[in-house]
Design a protein around this motif. Sequence first.
Motif, PDB file in Angstrom:
ATOM      1  N   LEU A 181       0.828  -1.208   0.000  1.00  0.00           N
ATOM      2  CA  LEU A 181       0.000   0.000   0.000  1.00  0.00           C
ATOM      3  C   LEU A 181       0.862   1.257   0.000  1.00  0.00           C
ATOM      4  O   LEU A 181       0.573   2.216  -0.727  1.00  0.00           O
ATOM      5  N   GLN A 217      -7.631   4.817   0.099  1.00  0.00           N
ATOM      6  CA  GLN A 217      -8.719   4.159  -0.623  1.00  0.00           C
ATOM      7  C   GLN A 217      -8.355   3.915  -2.077  1.00  0.00           C
ATOM      8  O   GLN A 217      -8.574   2.817  -2.596  1.00  0.00           O
ATOM      9  N   LEU A 224      -5.744   1.155  -2.316  1.00  0.00           N
ATOM     10  CA  LEU A 224      -6.358  -0.163  -2.164  1.00  0.00           C
ATOM     11  C   LEU A 224      -7.110  -0.577  -3.431  1.00  0.00           C
ATOM     12  O   LEU A 224      -7.083  -1.753  -3.815  1.00  0.00           O
ATOM     13  N   GLN A 225      -7.771   0.367  -4.068  1.00  0.00           N
ATOM     14  CA  GLN A 225      -8.454   0.067  -5.336  1.00  0.00           C
ATOM     15  C   GLN A 225      -7.467  -0.440  -6.382  1.00  0.00           C
ATOM     16  O   GLN A 225      -7.747  -1.399  -7.109  1.00  0.00           O
ATOM     17  N   LEU A 229      -4.510  -1.827  -5.802  1.00  0.00           N
ATOM     18  CA  LEU A 229      -4.035  -3.153  -5.401  1.00  0.00           C
ATOM     19  C   LEU A 229      -5.059  -4.216  -5.764  1.00  0.00           C
ATOM     20  O   LEU A 229      -4.695  -5.310  -6.228  1.00  0.00           O
ATOM     21  N   CYS A 230      -6.328  -3.908  -5.580  1.00  0.00           N
ATOM     22  CA  CYS A 230      -7.380  -4.858  -5.972  1.00  0.00           C
ATOM     23  C   CYS A 230      -7.365  -5.097  -7.474  1.00  0.00           C
ATOM     24  O   CYS A 230      -7.586  -6.227  -7.933  1.00  0.00           O
ATOM     25  N   GLU A 247      -4.934  -7.278  -3.122  1.00  0.00           N
ATOM     26  CA  GLU A 247      -5.631  -6.719  -1.967  1.00  0.00           C
ATOM     27  C   GLU A 247      -5.198  -7.372  -0.655  1.00  0.00           C
ATOM     28  O   GLU A 247      -5.161  -6.717   0.392  1.00  0.00           O
ATOM     29  N   THR A 248      -4.812  -8.646  -0.699  1.00  0.00           N
ATOM     30  CA  THR A 248      -4.396  -9.327   0.536  1.00  0.00           C
ATOM     31  C   THR A 248      -2.942  -9.024   0.903  1.00  0.00           C
ATOM     32  O   THR A 248      -2.477  -9.439   1.970  1.00  0.00           O
ATOM     33  N   ALA A 272      -1.732  -5.814   1.013  1.00  0.00           N
ATOM     34  CA  ALA A 272      -1.649  -4.376   1.289  1.00  0.00           C
ATOM     35  C   ALA A 272      -0.657  -4.048   2.400  1.00  0.00           C
ATOM     36  O   ALA A 272       0.101  -3.071   2.307  1.00  0.00           O
TER      37      ALA A 272
END
Length: 254
Positions: free
Chosen positions: A98, A127, A130-131, A133-134, A139-140, A142
């Motif tokens: 992140l 936010q 994170l978007q 990374l998704c 996402e896991t 971060a």
Amino acid sequence: MSNVILETRGLTKEFNGFTAVNSVDLQVHTGHIHALIGPNGAGKTTFFNLLTKFHAPTKGQIFYQGQEITPLKSNQIARLGLVRSFQISAVFGHMTALENVRVALQRGEGNSYHFWVPQRRLNHLNQRALQLLCEVGLETYASVLAVEMPYGRKRALELATTLALEPTLMLLDEPTQGMGSEDVDVVVELIRRVSAGRTVLMVEHNLSVVSRLCDRITVLARGAVLAEGDYASVSANALVREAYMGKEADEVHA
């Protein structure tokens, strides 16, 4: 042509009498994934360095979205939306995933070199980080330090940091280099996913990756364009097979 996002005309680079890139005319079309392939020493990385102004061309012109960008500097080109990744994963090992993406997002705010600021001043970027990374399936990861991530995931993280710069045209230099087949499959799907609404120009040695992803292929040999077309036509070209693909082409084409 309105659907040509990147064009080079007679692009040439000489080093002390050696011609590394020799009068290359290239057109990359909007929305395409375009591969640049060729044997070692063909001039592929030098060509990328010319596009992103790590080298100044000896002669020739570069156009991006109809505008000549030949005189511009690297940072000016990046601000136009032409963003490059590199062969070697370029992430901060002792920052979390992140935090790496957040540094890239800071660049858009003009404070990417302000590392030592209170955490609360950066929380508004979390936010969006994170978007991103998704978007690349991380996402896991971060809160995981980049140095602790598997190699393929580090390359995915680099892709997320590239996306943070909001590229219109992504230049990917050997995105699957050094990967096992499982990681290659993951990165291929990531490139396919993130290329939606964007244009990609990539240097890639893995012909299976090229055949699965690319709309158009340009083959360089000794700094010059040897052939261009879709994978079927390029892989069937006798000059290309002799210069680069050889037995590997027969295996992939079969």
